[in-house]
Design a protein around this motif. Structure first.
Motif, PDB file in Angstrom:
ATOM      1  N   UNK A 136       0.973  -1.271  -0.033  1.00 54.43           N
ATOM      2  CA  UNK A 136       0.005   0.177  -0.104  1.00 54.43           C
ATOM      3  C   UNK A 136       0.830   1.311   0.211  1.00 54.43           C
ATOM      4  N   UNK A 137       0.957   1.820  -1.204  1.00 56.14           N
ATOM      5  CA  UNK A 137       2.020   3.116  -1.236  1.00 56.14           C
ATOM      6  C   UNK A 137       1.244   4.462  -1.320  1.00 56.14           C
ATOM      7  N   UNK A 138       1.399   5.018  -0.464  1.00 56.51           N
ATOM      8  CA  UNK A 138       0.986   6.593  -0.318  1.00 56.51           C
ATOM      9  C   UNK A 138       1.915   7.700  -0.868  1.00 56.51           C
ATOM     10  N   UNK A 139       1.695   8.604  -1.783  1.00 54.24           N
ATOM     11  CA  UNK A 139       2.664   9.447  -2.135  1.00 54.24           C
ATOM     12  C   UNK A 139       1.901  10.837  -2.534  1.00 54.24           C
ATOM     13  N   UNK A 140       2.831  11.793  -2.955  1.00 50.88           N
ATOM     14  CA  UNK A 140       2.240  13.241  -3.375  1.00 50.88           C
ATOM     15  C   UNK A 140       2.900  13.465  -4.657  1.00 50.88           C
ATOM     16  N   UNK A 141       3.955  12.800  -5.303  1.00 48.83           N
ATOM     17  CA  UNK A 141       4.370  12.975  -6.505  1.00 48.83           C
ATOM     18  C   UNK A 141       4.875  11.697  -7.192  1.00 48.83           C
ATOM     19  N   UNK A 142       5.342  12.238  -8.391  1.00 48.28           N
ATOM     20  CA  UNK A 142       5.928  11.250  -9.305  1.00 48.28           C
ATOM     21  C   UNK A 142       7.535  10.776  -9.024  1.00 48.28           C
ATOM     22  N   UNK A 143       7.640   9.712  -9.510  1.00 45.32           N
ATOM     23  CA  UNK A 143       9.178   9.172  -9.258  1.00 45.32           C
ATOM     24  C   UNK A 143      10.069  10.275 -10.072  1.00 45.32           C
ATOM     25  N   UNK A 144      11.178  10.654  -9.230  1.00 44.36           N
ATOM     26  CA  UNK A 144      12.030  11.526  -9.817  1.00 44.36           C
ATOM     27  C   UNK A 144      13.565  11.028  -9.850  1.00 44.36           C
ATOM     28  N   UNK A 145      13.767  10.010  -9.138  1.00 45.58           N
ATOM     29  CA  UNK A 145      15.148   9.490  -9.087  1.00 45.58           C
ATOM     30  C   UNK A 145      15.177   7.930  -9.038  1.00 45.58           C
TER      31      UNK A 145
END
Length: 230
Positions: A136-145
């Motif tokens: 269950x992943x929570x995030x507020x942005x796109x992968x950038x690295x």
């Protein structure tokens, strides 16, 4: 001879079937885009979501195992709470209290979703044998690295690990679609959208309800169903 054989088999036949229905790994974004208030909202939202009566009952019934990791940049992932078996409502309350008081590990790094997924696969290597495995992943942005998350999805599928997401949309209108097409994977996988962190607790509660329910049917791995909108 038959009577003796029957007596030998009796204990095995009488023993109750034991097992875990759900191994649930909560993966919390602590990258630089998440400020102190937003981190607290995430942790309290998770804690209260687990305390929801429907969620608690489902976890106990599933004899679930729950773990929590924090993640940010490519080399920064930590298993903050190891696999915790849920057998009674008191186990849920104890876990929720730990999550609510959990200190933040990092504050100022990038967003490496692919590395978080890779780390999660390793965490599942240590999980109890459960019928369903969900990250269950929570995030507020796109992968950038680091590695692109889409490149990690086949590995998750090969290990039968479902990846769901709670996305805080903010100003990125296409962020939920990004997660649906690059991160979410597995049978019955879904993405939940919160417009802001203020909506996070309610969306997480509903997401946990859906996650802890035993799925009625399964879709082929990699299928992208309609996004779940509470």
């Amino acid at each position: 001879m038959r009577r003796a054989l029957a007596l030998c088999l009796l204990p095995a036949l009488a023993a109750p079937a034991a097992g875990c229905e759900l191994a649930l790994l909560l993966a919390v974004d602590v990258s630089g885009s998440v400020d102190g208030r937003e981190y607290a909202v995430q942790m309290q939202g998770l804690a209260e979501g687990l305390r929801d009566g429907v969620v608690t009952e489902a976890l106990v019934k599933a004899e679930a195992a729950v773990a929590l990791m924090q993640w940010t940049g490519a080399s920064r992932q930590e298993l903050s709470i190891g696999w915790t078996r849920i057998e009674r409502p008191e186990d849920v309350e104890a876990l929720a209290a730990r999550i609510g008081a959990l200190p933040r590990v990092w504050t100022e790094y990038s967003t490496a979703i692919g590395q978080a997924m890779t780390f999660g696969m390793g965490v599942f290597d240590q999980a109890p044998a459960c019928r369903r495995r969900v990250m269950d992943i929570s995030s507020d942005g796109r992968s950038n690295e680091g590695t692109e998350p889409a490149e990690i999805r086949p590995g998750m599928d090969s290990l039968a690990i479902i990846v769901n997401a709670l996305v805080i949309r903010g100003e990125d209108a296409e962020l939920p679609d990004y997660f649906a097409r690059n991160v979410m994977t597995g049978a019955n996988a879904f993405v939940v959208t919160a417009e802001s962190y203020d909506e996070y607790p309610e969306r997480m509660r509903r997401k946990l309800r859906r996650e802890t329910e035993r799925p009625v049917s399964a879709l082929p791995a990699g299928t992208i169903p309609a996004r779940f909108e509470p």
